[in-house]
Design an enzyme around this catalytic site. Structure first.
Site, PDB file in Angstrom:
ATOM      1  N   LYS A  61       0.713  -1.057   0.114  1.00 13.34           N
ATOM      2  CA  LYS A  61      -0.028   0.021  -0.073  1.00 13.34           C
ATOM      3  C   LYS A  61       0.968   1.283   0.019  1.00 13.34           C
ATOM      4  CE  LYS A  61      -0.231   0.084   4.982  1.00 13.34           C
ATOM      5  NZ  LYS A  61      -1.539  -0.026   6.108  1.00 13.34           N
ATOM      6  N   TYR A 280      15.761  30.646   8.089  1.00 14.50           N
ATOM      7  CA  TYR A 280      14.514  31.439   8.643  1.00 14.50           C
ATOM      8  C   TYR A 280      14.656  31.526  10.227  1.00 14.50           C
ATOM      9  CZ  TYR A 280      12.035  31.042   4.332  1.00 14.50           C
ATOM     10  OH  TYR A 280      11.557  31.323   2.975  1.00 14.50           O
ATOM     11  N   MET A 333      11.565  24.829   2.510  1.00 14.12           N
ATOM     12  CA  MET A 333      10.710  24.012   1.553  1.00 14.12           C
ATOM     13  C   MET A 333      11.700  23.342   0.641  1.00 14.12           C
ATOM     14  SD  MET A 333       7.700  25.146  -0.942  1.00 14.12           S
ATOM     15  CE  MET A 333       6.290  25.397   0.477  1.00 14.12           C
TER      16      MET A 333
END
Length: 411
Positions: A61, A280, A333
């Site tokens: 799965k 950041y 990101m």
């Protein structure tokens, strides 16, 4: 995606080695996920041997835990795996194409109006609710389909499954014959904890109810359950994470082989002064003149922000030029900064690949830094990585055409 260069880009008459083919195909890749199908097969065979005489299935799965359901199912079927478990019908279609003769069970169960889809690809629902069972019965009666289904009984997970009392209520159906039930199963909630008393309670409950399903094969053990002993193995075991190299026995050494290697490209080398902050929020401060490698992987690629470093906490590490180097600052990101100050300046350059998983960094180690489990690490690996398969008779497929070429091809 298993990649290969565009044949049109190879000069006529040229014959490139597999390594050269791979290099040509990966020129634009910022990251590469390599899946070792031979290791997957070896892990499955180890589980199969541990579970003898029970049958060993394969849980594929979530795109085979992020490793590629088509490739993994084909390799396991070739190794002798006869039964697969998936979560959804869409996943079942992929596995059916890769393993035409296998039995396929769909864990998310049966819904009204899905019967034709089950019959079309000859797969079996795992039924865990009396309403599901009634709907499945109606479909079978009206269509004449006799492909079979599993009955899931809840013995302590409290997630899916008939209660033990509900399961007892369908025993007359089993005794009447021609019931269409091909498997009775339950799921262990704490199998990775060897001495957890919940394991014994679930075993007792399942053994008692399964014994009433006369002539129906029974299944209880997941990956960790395989290692709890023969009494947990019944007729069929359902390993998932262990096939993909995650440790099924976290209280002991990992008996499984590593399966994946993940690398990402350095897009820039930069220098910062002592006292400068990185990333950041400026949460990481250079304590010395520092050399940074900026790596093209971040939380959009499944490299979680939780593994960031700050002035009070050391984050994850990556392997650069054969040596472990720490992350500097917050993971963003698309990018991660790595402190490579201690490396020889000639050892690391823009364009080089660094190792995020592999060379001693395991999926389980990374999961620790992420504050999660290996399952989530593998299933979160982003689609921006080029995927390379080795072993298992892996076959190359060409990379996807660029948007302009794809658009032209569709007109």
């Amino acid at each position: 995606m298993n990649v290969a260069p565009d044949p049109k880009s190879i000069p006529q008459g040229a014959l490139l080695s597999p390594e050269a083919n791979q290099a040509a195909a990966l020129v634009t890749a910022t990251g590469v996920l390599t899946v070792d199908l031979d290791a997957i097969v070896a892990n499955w065979r180890k589980l199969e041997k541990t579970a003898v005489p029970a049958e060993c299935s394969g849980v594929v799965k979530a795109d085979a835990y992020g490793c590629g359901a088509e490739q993994v199912a084909r390799a396991l079927a070739g190794a002798g795996c006869k039964t697969f478990f998936v979560a959804t019908l869409d996943e079942a279609r992929v596995v059916r194409a890769a393993a035409p003769a296998a039995a396929i069970y769909v864990l998310d169960g049966f819904f009204q109006n899905t019967g034709e889809a089950y019959a079309k690809i000859d797969c079996k629902p795992v039924i865990g609710d009396l309403n599901e069972l009634a709907e499945w019965d109606v479909f079978c009666r009206r269509s004449g389909w006799s492909g079979g289904a599993a009955i899931h009984i809840d013995t302590g997970m409290n997630r899916l499954g008939l209660t033990v009392t509900e399961a007892q209520g369908i025993i007359p159906r089993i005794n009447a014959g021609d019931h269409g039930i091909t498997l009775v199963m339950s799921h262990l909630a704490s199998a990775e904890l060897l001495n957890n008393p919940a394991n014994a309670r679930q075993l007792t409950a399942f053994r008692e109810i399964a014994s009433l399903f006369s002539g129906v094969p029974a299944s209880l053990a997941n990956s960790s359950g395989v290692f709890l002993g023969g009494q947990f193995q019944f007729d069929l075991v359902r390993p998932g994470c262990a096939i993909y190299g995650i440790n099924p026995t976290p209280e002991a050494d990992n008996p499984m082989q590593p399966v994946v290697e993940l690398k990402a490209r350095i897009v820039q080398i930069r220098n910062v002064e002592r006292g400068d902050t990185v990333g950041y929020g400026g949460t990481w401060t250079a304590r010395r003149p520092t050399r940074l490698a900026i790596v093209a992987a971040g939380y959009a690629d499944g490299y979680f922000r939780a593994a960031s470093a700050n002035d009070g906490t050391r984050g994850a590490e990556v392997v650069v030029a054969g040596k472990r180097c720490p992350i500097a600052g917050r993971i963003s990101m698309d990018l991660t900064a790595v402190d490579v100050t201690d490396l020889d300046k000639n050892a690391v350059r823009r364009g080089h690949m660094v190792t995020l998983i592999g060379e001693g960094i395991t999926v389980d180690e990374l999961a620790h830094h992420f504050g999660t489990i290996g399952y989530e690490v593998l299933t979160s690996l982003g689609k921006r990585y080029a995927r390379i398969y080795k072993g298992g008779n892996a076959t190359a497929e060409p990379p996807a055409p660029p948007p302009a070429e794809a658009a032209a091809a569709s007109t």
